[in-house]
Design a protein around this motif. Structure first.
Motif, PDB file in Angstrom:
ATOM      1  N   GLU A 184       0.821  -1.206   0.000  1.00  0.00           N
ATOM      2  CA  GLU A 184       0.000   0.000   0.000  1.00  0.00           C
ATOM      3  C   GLU A 184       0.859   1.260   0.000  1.00  0.00           C
ATOM      4  OE1 GLU A 184      -2.742  -0.154   3.212  1.00  0.00           O
ATOM      5  OE2 GLU A 184      -3.995  -1.723   2.311  1.00  0.00           O
ATOM      6  N   GLN A 185       1.967   1.216   0.739  1.00  0.00           N
ATOM      7  CA  GLN A 185       2.858   2.382   0.774  1.00  0.00           C
ATOM      8  C   GLN A 185       3.534   2.604  -0.577  1.00  0.00           C
ATOM      9  OE1 GLN A 185       5.171   1.066   4.181  1.00  0.00           O
ATOM     10  NE2 GLN A 185       4.284   2.685   5.468  1.00  0.00           N
ATOM     11  N   LEU A 186       3.887   1.511  -1.260  1.00  0.00           N
ATOM     12  CA  LEU A 186       4.482   1.653  -2.588  1.00  0.00           C
ATOM     13  C   LEU A 186       3.467   2.258  -3.574  1.00  0.00           C
ATOM     14  CD1 LEU A 186       6.489  -1.685  -2.886  1.00  0.00           C
ATOM     15  CD2 LEU A 186       7.444   0.633  -2.824  1.00  0.00           C
ATOM     16  N   GLN A 187       2.210   1.827  -3.461  1.00  0.00           N
ATOM     17  CA  GLN A 187       1.186   2.405  -4.335  1.00  0.00           C
ATOM     18  C   GLN A 187       1.012   3.896  -4.066  1.00  0.00           C
ATOM     19  OE1 GLN A 187      -0.421   0.627  -6.886  1.00  0.00           O
ATOM     20  NE2 GLN A 187       1.249  -0.763  -6.270  1.00  0.00           N
ATOM     21  N   LEU A 188       0.999   4.260  -2.788  1.00  0.00           N
ATOM     22  CA  LEU A 188       0.897   5.672  -2.405  1.00  0.00           C
ATOM     23  C   LEU A 188       2.066   6.459  -2.975  1.00  0.00           C
ATOM     24  CD1 LEU A 188      -0.222   8.073  -0.742  1.00  0.00           C
ATOM     25  CD2 LEU A 188       1.105   7.189   1.213  1.00  0.00           C
ATOM     26  N   LEU A 189       3.274   5.880  -2.897  1.00  0.00           N
ATOM     27  CA  LEU A 189       4.456   6.561  -3.399  1.00  0.00           C
ATOM     28  C   LEU A 189       4.369   6.762  -4.910  1.00  0.00           C
ATOM     29  CD1 LEU A 189       7.313   7.670  -2.778  1.00  0.00           C
ATOM     30  CD2 LEU A 189       8.185   5.354  -3.187  1.00  0.00           C
ATOM     31  N   ASP A 190       3.964   5.717  -5.624  1.00  0.00           N
ATOM     32  CA  ASP A 190       3.888   5.833  -7.083  1.00  0.00           C
ATOM     33  C   ASP A 190       2.830   6.854  -7.507  1.00  0.00           C
ATOM     34  OD1 ASP A 190       5.910   4.046  -7.488  1.00  0.00           O
ATOM     35  OD2 ASP A 190       4.594   2.312  -7.745  1.00  0.00           O
ATOM     36  N   ARG A 191       1.729   6.943  -6.753  1.00  0.00           N
ATOM     37  CA  ARG A 191       0.712   7.938  -7.092  1.00  0.00           C
ATOM     38  C   ARG A 191       1.183   9.354  -6.769  1.00  0.00           C
ATOM     39  NH1 ARG A 191      -2.662   4.320  -4.349  1.00  0.00           N
ATOM     40  NH2 ARG A 191      -2.779   5.777  -2.582  1.00  0.00           N
ATOM     41  N   SER A 192       1.808   9.496  -5.599  1.00  0.00           N
ATOM     42  CA  SER A 192       2.126  10.843  -5.123  1.00  0.00           C
ATOM     43  C   SER A 192       3.453  11.357  -5.664  1.00  0.00           C
ATOM     44  CB  SER A 192       2.179  10.844  -3.582  1.00  0.00           C
ATOM     45  OG  SER A 192       0.962  10.369  -3.039  1.00  0.00           O
ATOM     46  N   ALA A 193       4.389  10.477  -5.925  1.00  0.00           N
ATOM     47  CA  ALA A 193       5.703  10.894  -6.436  1.00  0.00           C
ATOM     48  C   ALA A 193       6.216   9.812  -7.365  1.00  0.00           C
ATOM     49  CB  ALA A 193       6.681  11.124  -5.275  1.00  0.00           C
ATOM     50  N   PRO A 194       5.675   9.759  -8.599  1.00  0.00           N
ATOM     51  CA  PRO A 194       6.077   8.696  -9.528  1.00  0.00           C
ATOM     52  C   PRO A 194       7.568   8.741  -9.823  1.00  0.00           C
ATOM     53  CG  PRO A 194       4.826  10.428 -10.655  1.00  0.00           C
ATOM     54  CD  PRO A 194       4.696  10.690  -9.197  1.00  0.00           C
ATOM     55  N   ALA A 195       8.098   7.577 -10.104  1.00  0.00           N
ATOM     56  CA  ALA A 195       9.534   7.474 -10.346  1.00  0.00           C
ATOM     57  C   ALA A 195       9.917   8.015 -11.722  1.00  0.00           C
ATOM     58  CB  ALA A 195       9.990   6.021 -10.211  1.00  0.00           C
ATOM     59  N   HIS A 196       8.973   7.971 -12.705  1.00  0.00           N
ATOM     60  CA  HIS A 196       9.319   8.349 -14.079  1.00  0.00           C
ATOM     61  C   HIS A 196       8.264   9.305 -14.669  1.00  0.00           C
ATOM     62  CE1 HIS A 196      11.339   4.446 -13.422  1.00  0.00           C
ATOM     63  NE2 HIS A 196      12.307   4.969 -14.199  1.00  0.00           N
ATOM     64  N   PHE A 197       8.721  10.030 -15.635  1.00  0.00           N
ATOM     65  CA  PHE A 197       7.820  10.867 -16.441  1.00  0.00           C
ATOM     66  C   PHE A 197       7.796  10.294 -17.855  1.00  0.00           C
ATOM     67  CE2 PHE A 197       7.530  14.309 -19.611  1.00  0.00           C
ATOM     68  CZ  PHE A 197       6.240  14.747 -19.345  1.00  0.00           C
ATOM     69  N   GLU A 198       6.582  10.090 -18.381  1.00  0.00           N
ATOM     70  CA  GLU A 198       6.460   9.537 -19.732  1.00  0.00           C
ATOM     71  C   GLU A 198       6.311  10.687 -20.718  1.00  0.00           C
ATOM     72  OE1 GLU A 198       3.690   6.431 -22.297  1.00  0.00           O
ATOM     73  OE2 GLU A 198       3.726   6.335 -20.096  1.00  0.00           O
ATOM     74  N   PRO A 212       5.856  12.630 -24.471  1.00  0.00           N
ATOM     75  CA  PRO A 212       4.880  12.405 -25.551  1.00  0.00           C
ATOM     76  C   PRO A 212       5.274  11.292 -26.500  1.00  0.00           C
ATOM     77  CG  PRO A 212       5.164  14.755 -25.190  1.00  0.00           C
ATOM     78  CD  PRO A 212       6.182  14.074 -24.340  1.00  0.00           C
ATOM     79  N   LEU A 213       6.558  10.952 -26.552  1.00  0.00           N
ATOM     80  CA  LEU A 213       7.002   9.852 -27.417  1.00  0.00           C
ATOM     81  C   LEU A 213       6.925   8.504 -26.699  1.00  0.00           C
ATOM     82  CD1 LEU A 213      10.119  11.388 -29.199  1.00  0.00           C
ATOM     83  CD2 LEU A 213       7.850  10.938 -30.170  1.00  0.00           C
ATOM     84  N   GLY A 214       6.486   8.513 -25.440  1.00  0.00           N
ATOM     85  CA  GLY A 214       6.352   7.254 -24.710  1.00  0.00           C
ATOM     86  C   GLY A 214       7.605   6.825 -23.958  1.00  0.00           C
ATOM     87  N   ARG A 215       8.641   7.650 -24.014  1.00  0.00           N
ATOM     88  CA  ARG A 215       9.857   7.304 -23.250  1.00  0.00           C
ATOM     89  C   ARG A 215       9.652   7.621 -21.776  1.00  0.00           C
ATOM     90  NH1 ARG A 215      15.232   9.021 -24.007  1.00  0.00           N
ATOM     91  NH2 ARG A 215      14.487  11.181 -24.195  1.00  0.00           N
ATOM     92  N   LYS A 216      10.218   6.733 -20.873  1.00  0.00           N
ATOM     93  CA  LYS A 216      10.143   6.971 -19.442  1.00  0.00           C
ATOM     94  C   LYS A 216      11.473   7.539 -18.947  1.00  0.00           C
ATOM     95  CE  LYS A 216       6.624   3.590 -18.207  1.00  0.00           C
ATOM     96  NZ  LYS A 216       6.271   2.438 -17.348  1.00  0.00           N
ATOM     97  N   LEU A 217      11.399   8.747 -18.420  1.00  0.00           N
ATOM     98  CA  LEU A 217      12.595   9.417 -17.904  1.00  0.00           C
ATOM     99  C   LEU A 217      12.522   9.511 -16.383  1.00  0.00           C
ATOM    100  CD1 LEU A 217      12.818  12.381 -20.455  1.00  0.00           C
ATOM    101  CD2 LEU A 217      13.955  10.152 -20.561  1.00  0.00           C
ATOM    102  N   PRO A 218      13.627   9.227 -15.689  1.00  0.00           N
ATOM    103  CA  PRO A 218      13.606   9.311 -14.220  1.00  0.00           C
ATOM    104  C   PRO A 218      13.404  10.740 -13.746  1.00  0.00           C
ATOM    105  CG  PRO A 218      15.845   8.986 -15.015  1.00  0.00           C
ATOM    106  CD  PRO A 218      14.961   8.835 -16.210  1.00  0.00           C
ATOM    107  N   ILE A 219      12.606  10.884 -12.683  1.00  0.00           N
ATOM    108  CA  ILE A 219      12.362  12.198 -12.093  1.00  0.00           C
ATOM    109  C   ILE A 219      13.304  12.377 -10.908  1.00  0.00           C
ATOM    110  CG2 ILE A 219      10.662  13.707 -11.002  1.00  0.00           C
ATOM    111  CD1 ILE A 219       8.485  12.088 -12.379  1.00  0.00           C
ATOM    112  N   ASP A 220      13.979  13.508 -10.911  1.00  0.00           N
ATOM    113  CA  ASP A 220      14.902  13.832  -9.833  1.00  0.00           C
ATOM    114  C   ASP A 220      14.159  14.687  -8.805  1.00  0.00           C
ATOM    115  OD1 ASP A 220      16.906  14.569  -8.162  1.00  0.00           O
ATOM    116  OD2 ASP A 220      18.207  15.455  -9.686  1.00  0.00           O
ATOM    117  N   TYR A 221      14.101  14.163  -7.545  1.00  0.00           N
ATOM    118  CA  TYR A 221      13.353  14.869  -6.499  1.00  0.00           C
ATOM    119  C   TYR A 221      14.274  15.579  -5.499  1.00  0.00           C
ATOM    120  CZ  TYR A 221       9.050  12.483  -7.942  1.00  0.00           C
ATOM    121  OH  TYR A 221       7.951  12.040  -8.644  1.00  0.00           O
ATOM    122  N   ASP A 222      15.530  15.721  -5.802  1.00  0.00           N
ATOM    123  CA  ASP A 222      16.464  16.298  -4.841  1.00  0.00           C
ATOM    124  C   ASP A 222      16.287  17.801  -4.662  1.00  0.00           C
ATOM    125  OD1 ASP A 222      17.684  14.096  -3.879  1.00  0.00           O
ATOM    126  OD2 ASP A 222      19.367  14.125  -5.279  1.00  0.00           O
TER     127      ASP A 222
END
Length: 801
Positions: A688-702, A704-714
């Motif tokens: 449940e905590q992992l789901q909350l994390l993915d909803r609130s602070a996803p690891a990647h941004f997709e 428009p071309l469908g590529r997943k880029l890591p999001i830097d939260y620092d």
């Protein structure tokens, strides 16, 4: 002759008749020791014998003789005394040393036939006096409400004692027998002047300017001997110099206090003369301002003697010695101004002493919840009980064992008593030696030299000490049985199982002791090269104690004595020096490693546990995906407890919970450098905590071309790095919840052209200028007039045919 105490005796007798207890405060020389027991006996305040405690043997015997003299009798009739190795029973009054009372209480808790117990000179606050008072008061409350109790002192703060005794009446005797003129130094002693020199000068001055006997207070026997030598030839020929200290034979102590037939005497004494002891002919006191006390250090398990300034109470007590038989003078080796910084009272012995004997007595009594005036320090008492458990005197529940009961009957320290019970009569000389002063002070550390001196003599030895040790050995042997023959080393090991030393590697003679502490042998000492020793005397330094006396022991002797305590252990530990986990098989006795071998079959779990120390040493070093994951968690937490804390401090505090299961195969600094802790960090979160994390602070941004880029939260905003052309067609700025993503937009050559948190605004305001520059630099790539309607791409424009 009338004494000041006489005026207070009616009030004391009345207090005992009405309350059964009293605290008597009387200045030095008031006469309480020689008047009170007789007054109570004659008044018949209570049926039964009167027991009076004195803190020192010489004072006990002298008091008994003086009491008997006043009755026109000899000791052994109405008045007697009891002490270690000497006794004359009295029918009505007995003067006893403090340890004797403890034995009486332990053997007969009702004190059958005893009507009154008097604690004299209680201001000294010896360990036995505190224990004796606590036991006596408990007996009065539980078994003998008819038992009378008197606590007497010259300098004691009476209120706490009275409060402990259920608000006992305080009786005060005013005045000293004779006035004393106190003289201070005009200026402090120059720090460059040796203590002995300054003291000898003051003694010479006192002798020259006064008449009558002189009593000089010094810290110990060593100072007494040195000042005796310094005064030789400086004093008039009719002056008789007489040392007085506790380790002297009793006949020489009596000679020191006896009056001189002609001329004058100078008595060089330790604090033994602070007590109720009256020294004939004394008119002058020279107080050199120092006292020697035993200090126990629980961290090292050792005691050491320290020399300290006297307290105001001790100075008052010493001054009183000059006014016992006539008007007197007291010379103080300090200025009047220095007096303000002196402590009021010396510490109670229970606060600073080795409590092994006390812990044993409490176990024999069956309770440690006694009404102590000063409760024993918990840490020191715990150390004492740990030693008694190691000696087999207590079981693991802290209860007395049969062996402990046997130990308690021996009149020596529990260490030596254990040795005597196990080894029998043969251990008596060694026990007597270890309980006394070193007869070969400064001559090597080898204990065998001392034992041979006891057997055969040695011209270097202190003859008085040898005689005293031999006499005590005979007395101890009477209480012991015959046992199988043991060597001196084996017997010493029985007494000091925590001080068996193993030589460390290296040139310096340093040892690790079985109790875990360190010790060092003087360079060049005969025992410096030995592999195993027993340190029977240490200076008490808590960091690395200096060995003053020891004996070598062989491996076979050690193994024969402690076979049940020597065991093989698998050891996995982090080495800071090697920066890796070391896996060993070690044969250990306490802290000693008797044998050490490599262990190639170490338990992986043990290795992982040891590696945790390595992580604490090396640090977490989170980077890459693990660092981004932690940043996401901290962003979502934002002070709440929805997700576990992952700051450095929190992670280090819980490292054994989240990291330990993931350390398989990690054994050194290089392994840790390659280790990716991402999975370990993810394991801290449930589904449940992992789901909350993915909803609130996803690891990647997709994109428009469908590529997943890591999001830097620092940073202060989530960040993405992407090429400008890949964002063509975006008309609403991407958000994470209510937080905009900060984009670093790159040129086709991967160089930043804009940082923005508002892409629609960028298209309108900045893109036209960027387009102008980029078309010139990258003409093969598309740069449409309206990027909001263009298709995203990472390709160059198609070649024209």
């Amino acid at each position: 002759m009338t004494l000041p105490i006489d005026a207070a005796l009616p009030d004391l007798i009345a207090a005992l008749k009405s309350h059964g207890r009293a605290v008597l405060q009387a200045p030095p020389g008031a006469g309480k020791t020689t008047r009170v027991p007789l007054a109570l006996m004659q008044a018949g305040t209570n049926a039964g014998k009167i027991i009076m405690l004195e803190p020192r043997r010489i004072a006990a015997r002298a008091a008994a003789e003086r009491l008997a003299e006043q009755l026109g009798e000899k000791t052994g009739q109405s008045v007697g005394y009891l002490m270690r190795g000497d006794s004359k029973s009295g029918s009505k009054i007995e003067v006893v040393t403090e340890g004797i009372l403890t034995r009486m209480l332990q053997s007969d808790p009702e004190l059958t036939g005893i009507g009154t117990v008097i604690f004299d000179e209680f201001h000294e606050r010896s360990l036995n006096a505190d224990l004796g008072l606590a036991l006596t008061w408990e007996i009065i409350q539980a078994l003998r409400d008819d038992l009378h109790l008197v606590v007497m002192s010259a300098t004691l703060d009476a209120a706490p004692v009275a409060a402990m005794l259920d608000d006992a009446p305080i009786i005060t005797s005013q005045g000293r027998a004779y006035p004393v003129d106190i003289q201070h130094l005009d200026c402090p002693v120059d720090k460059s002047v040796r203590f002995e020199t300054a003291a000898a000068d003051l003694v010479a001055q006192a002798v020259k300017s006064t008449t009558g006997g002189v009593l000089v207070f010094l810290p110990g026997e060593g100072e007494i001997r040195r000042i005796e030598a310094a005064l030789t030839g400086r004093l008039p020929g009719d002056i008789d110099i007489r040392p007085l200290f506790g380790a002297m034979p009793f006949d020489k102590q009596r000679a020191a206090i006896a009056p001189v037939k002609t001329g004058r005497k100078v008595v060089l004494s330790t604090s033994i003369a602070e007590t109720s002891l009256t020294i004939e002919d004394i008119r002058v006191v020279v107080d050199c301002g120092r006292a020697r006390r035993s200090r126990y250090d629980p961290s090292s398990g050792m005691s050491r003697l320290v020399t300290e300034r006297v307290t105001k109470a001790e100075a008052t007590q010493r001054t009183g010695r000059a006014g016992r038989v006539a008007e007197g003078t007291c010379f103080r080796m300090w200025t009047k101004g220095e007096e303000g910084s002196m402590a009021a009272f010396p510490p109670a012995e229970i606060e600073a002493a080795d409590l092994a004997g006390l812990a044993l007595e409490l176990a024999v009594w069956g309770s440690s919840d006694l009404p102590f005036l000063t409760p024993p320090p918990e840490g020191t008492l715990a150390e004492a009980r740990a030693l008694l458990t190691q000696l087999g005197a207590l079981d693991h529940a802290g209860l007395i064992t049969p062996h402990g009961s046997d130990i308690a009957k021996m009149p020596v320290h529990p260490r030596l008593a254990h040795m005597m019970v196990v080894a029998g009569k043969q251990a008596a000389p060694l026990a007597a030696l270890l309980a006394d002063r070193d007869p070969l002070m400064g001559v090597s550390t080898d204990l065998t030299l001392r034992m041979r001196a006891i057997q055969n003599g040695d011209p270097r030895a202190n003859r008085g000490a040898l005689d005293r040790i031999r006499a005590e050995a005979k007395r101890l042997a009477k209480n012991a049985s015959d046992k199988p023959t043991l060597s001196w080393a084996e017997m010493a090991a029985l007494a000091y199982p925590d001080r068996i030393g193993l030589r460390r590697k290296g040139d310096a003679p340093r040892f690790i002791l079985s109790g875990g502490k360190g010790a060092i042998m003087p360079d060049g000492d005969a025992l410096a090269g030995q592999r195993l020793i027993i340190a029977t005397d240490l200076d008490g330094n808590p960091r690395e104690a200096k060995v003053r006396q020891a004996i070598a022991i062989s491996d076979s002797e050690l193994r024969g004595l402690f076979a049940d305590q020597i065991e093989w252990m698998d050891v996995c530990e982090w080495s800071k020096r090697d920066r890796r986990v070391l896996t060993r098989k070690q044969e250990r006795f306490g802290a000693l490693v008797l044998d050490d071998r490599n262990n190639g079959d170490a338990d992986p779990h043990d290795i992982a546990v040891a590696m945790l120390d390595g992580v604490r040493d090396l640090g977490l070093r989170l980077s890459g995906a693990a660092a981004r994951f932690r940043a996401r968690v901290e962003l979502v937490r934002d002070g709440s407890d929805r997700l576990p804390a992952m700051d450095d401090e929190s992670l280090m505090q819980t490292i054994d919970q989240w990291l330990l299961p993931h350390l398989d195969g990690v054994r050194n600094a290089e392994d840790w450098k390659k280790f990716d802790p991402l999975n370990a960090l993810r394991g801290m979160l449930d589904w449940e905590q992992l789901q909350l994390l993915d909803r609130s602070a996803p690891a990647h941004f997709e994109t428009p071309l469908g590529r997943k880029l890591p999001i830097d939260y620092d940073g202060d905003l989530p960040q993405i790095t992407v090429r400008v052309q890949e964002m063509f067609g975006v008309t609403q700025h991407p958000m994470i919840g209510n937080t905009p993503i900060r984009f670093t937009l790159l040129s086709p050559g991967q160089k930043p052209v804009q940082v923005t948190a508002d892409i629609p605004g960028f298209w309108v305001n900045s893109y036209p200028d960027v387009r102008k520059d980029m078309r010139a630099q990258y003409p093969k790539h598309p740069w449409p007039d309206d990027p909001t309607t263009a298709d995203p791409t990472l390709r160059a424009k198609p070649r024209q045919k």
